[in-house]
Design a protein around this motif. Structure first.
Motif, PDB file in Angstrom:
ATOM      1  N   LEU A   1      49.269  31.759  40.824  1.00 57.03           N
ATOM      2  CA  LEU A   1      48.158  31.995  41.744  1.00 57.03           C
ATOM      3  C   LEU A   1      48.378  33.274  42.548  1.00 57.03           C
ATOM      4  O   LEU A   1      47.418  34.003  42.833  1.00 57.03           O
ATOM      5  CB  LEU A   1      48.004  30.796  42.681  1.00 57.03           C
ATOM      6  N   ALA A   2      49.616  33.553  42.915  1.00 57.10           N
ATOM      7  CA  ALA A   2      49.903  34.799  43.635  1.00 57.10           C
ATOM      8  C   ALA A   2      49.618  36.001  42.744  1.00 57.10           C
ATOM      9  O   ALA A   2      49.087  37.022  43.201  1.00 57.10           O
ATOM     10  CB  ALA A   2      51.358  34.819  44.101  1.00 57.10           C
ATOM     11  N   ALA A   3      49.950  35.903  41.460  1.00 57.59           N
ATOM     12  CA  ALA A   3      49.679  37.000  40.539  1.00 57.59           C
ATOM     13  C   ALA A   3      48.191  37.234  40.378  1.00 57.59           C
ATOM     14  O   ALA A   3      47.749  38.374  40.142  1.00 57.59           O
ATOM     15  CB  ALA A   3      50.314  36.706  39.179  1.00 57.59           C
ATOM     16  N   HIS A   4      47.389  36.180  40.505  1.00 59.33           N
ATOM     17  CA  HIS A   4      45.942  36.320  40.354  1.00 59.33           C
ATOM     18  C   HIS A   4      45.323  37.164  41.468  1.00 59.33           C
ATOM     19  O   HIS A   4      44.203  37.647  41.324  1.00 59.33           O
ATOM     20  CB  HIS A   4      45.286  34.937  40.333  1.00 59.33           C
ATOM     21  N   ARG A   5      46.038  37.329  42.579  1.00 63.49           N
ATOM     22  CA  ARG A   5      45.526  38.167  43.654  1.00 63.49           C
ATOM     23  C   ARG A   5      45.628  39.658  43.329  1.00 63.49           C
ATOM     24  O   ARG A   5      44.964  40.480  43.953  1.00 63.49           O
ATOM     25  CB  ARG A   5      46.310  37.895  44.941  1.00 63.49           C
ATOM     26  N   ILE A   6      46.474  39.991  42.372  1.00 66.39           N
ATOM     27  CA  ILE A   6      46.751  41.399  42.066  1.00 66.39           C
ATOM     28  C   ILE A   6      45.916  41.832  40.870  1.00 66.39           C
ATOM     29  O   ILE A   6      45.947  41.203  39.818  1.00 66.39           O
ATOM     30  CB  ILE A   6      48.241  41.602  41.743  1.00 66.39           C
TER      31      ILE A   6
END
Length: 458
Positions: A189-194
């Motif tokens: 989910l953190a990677a989806h912010r980038i």
């Protein structure tokens, strides 16, 4: 205290005709399209297609279209954080039917919090927008107060809200946690912010093209560029057909078929043709099959640019009958596309658990059809860009139980450059956006993919 729904907003002087207000059409288009995504579950790519997109999008010039896409991608990528920040500035929640008001706020908040847009312009245009719509006019004061509060407090409030996570809807978060555990799900989910970098598959000499395109060569051989210096069609090597855009994970399944020189290979659900190009480049005699005439048109255009040839057939893969069995079959099946959220942040908002189950059933039918097309002793590579085990590991287990003449042919360590860390205990390939750590989030990660190589025994 912020004005709340139901209170009469302060009167505002009317402004000139809307078409004379720079930027208003862009914000109104963004809010309308955000509603189409969130409320009507309409894919963003279709809404912002430059030929067949939504009329409000097509009415804009190229520069304004780019801004609309940037606003929408940001509003969806950070939807949870934006929603929490807006809600924290209300005395009580927005009315359940206040969808138009919510979209006005989210579009403006995305600009204030994350985009290089003057806060004052974002606020003023949002208030003008609210005043111009009978559904939101009485909330113009609320819009003004909430957005000015966000602008004033964002330096202190934004980091805390970002740390809370939870950008995606509950159904999506729950499925990720169940499949990968809380820690890995949180990393995904953190990677989806980038915003994802751009990967290229090159015909030859990756280092040459990494230098020419301003990027780097990945361990898997793809060329990665963090941010493009120009539109794709204007980059060096495009007109000459020296490369094509293809995520590093999407480039792995075709390589799982091994040596293909002189082999007859079927590429099922082939459009837009990235894997077809890989197969042709590997020396295979390729038959590319897809059910969509429009998508096949794009495939043919891509092959023509790349100076590559394949036999192209429009057909329903589940019903297609070949005159002669193929040596190998590649089936990159239609799926929920949850592995591509970095590039398509609308997916968690346009898909559902029901879609995952429905698409898994379709994939099972297509995989069954693929077994009829490959000769005994031949290989099938089944792949998709879903993160969900229902479309991957669980589907594979059910398929093998029903097809004893098919077995997994494990990917061996060292067989595919840079892919050892993606090999599962069963010998398949599983990638996620949280994999491939290259030191900085902006250049790390790859699409979520599942791929398995199968051997037909008889």
């Amino acid at each position: 205290m912020v004005v709340v729904p139901g209170r009469r907003p302060e009167r505002r002087e009317t402004k000139p005709a809307e078409r004379s207000i720079p930027g208003l059409a862009v914000r109104k288009a963004a809010a309308k399209l955000l509603g189409a995504v969130v409320d009507a579950k309409t894919p963003l790519d279709g809404l912002t297609d430059h030929e067949h997109g939504h009329p409000v999008f097509l009415a804009l010039d190229q520069r304004d279209r780019a801004l609309v896409r940037a606003i929408l991608a940001t509003a969806l990528r950070y939807r949870g954080t934006i929603d929490r920040l807006i809600s924290s500035r209300l005395e009580k929640p927005l009315p359940p039917n206040a969808h138009a008001l919510s979209h006005v706020l989210h579009v403006a908040a995305a600009q204030i919090l994350f985009l290089d847009v003057p806060d004052s312009a974002a606020v003023d245009l949002a208030v003008t927008h609210a005043n111009s719509d009978p559904r939101t006019k009485r909330f113009a004061g609320l819009v003004n107060a909430v957005l000015r509060g966000l602008s004033r407090d964002k330096t202190s409030a934004l980091p805390a809200r970002l740390a809370e996570g939870h950008e995606a809807p509950e159904w999506f978060r729950d499925r990720l946690a169940a499949a990968y555990g809380p820690a890995k799900a949180g990393a995904i989910l953190a990677a989806h912010r980038i915003e994802a970098p751009v990967d290229f598959t090159v015909k030859s000499d990756p280092q040459k093209w990494a230098t020419a395109l301003g990027g780097m060569v990945l361990p898997t051989g793809s060329v990665r560029v963090e941010r493009l210096a120009a539109p794709v069609a204007e980059l060096p090597g495009f007109e000459e057909g020296e490369w094509w855009v293809q995520d590093a994970a999407a480039a792995l399944p075709a390589r799982m078929l091994g040596s293909l020189a002189g082999r007859k290979v079927a590429d099922l659900c082939a459009a837009p043709g990235g894997k077809t190009a890989q197969l042709v480049l590997a020396g295979a005699e390729v038959t590319a099959i897809d059910t969509s005439a429009n998508r096949l048109k794009r495939l043919n255009e891509n092959l023509a640019r790349l100076r590559l040839q394949a036999k192209v057939i429009e057909a329903d893969v589940s019903k297609y009958e070949a005159g002669e069995a193929f040596d190998a079959v590649l089936l990159d099946a239609p799926c929920s596309s949850t592995g591509t959220v970095r590039r398509h942040p609308d997916i968690p908002w346009t898909k559902s658990s029901e879609d995952v189950a429905r698409l898994a059933a379709l994939q099972a039918r297509l995989l069954q059809a693929a077994t009829r097309l490959v000769r005994p002793g031949g290989r099938i590579v089944f792949s998709n860009c879903s993160l969900d085990p229902v479309e991957g590991e669980l589907l594979l287990a059910e398929f093998l139980a029903e097809n004893p003449h098919m077995v997994v042919e494990s990917v061996r360590p060292g067989e595919i450059a840079g892919a050892d860390c993606f090999i599962t205990p069963r010998g398949a390939i599983r990638t996620t956006p949280a994999d491939l750590d290259l030191g900085r989030p902006e250049i790390s990660g790859l699409d979520g993919f599942f791929a398995v190589r199968l051997l037909r025994l008889h």
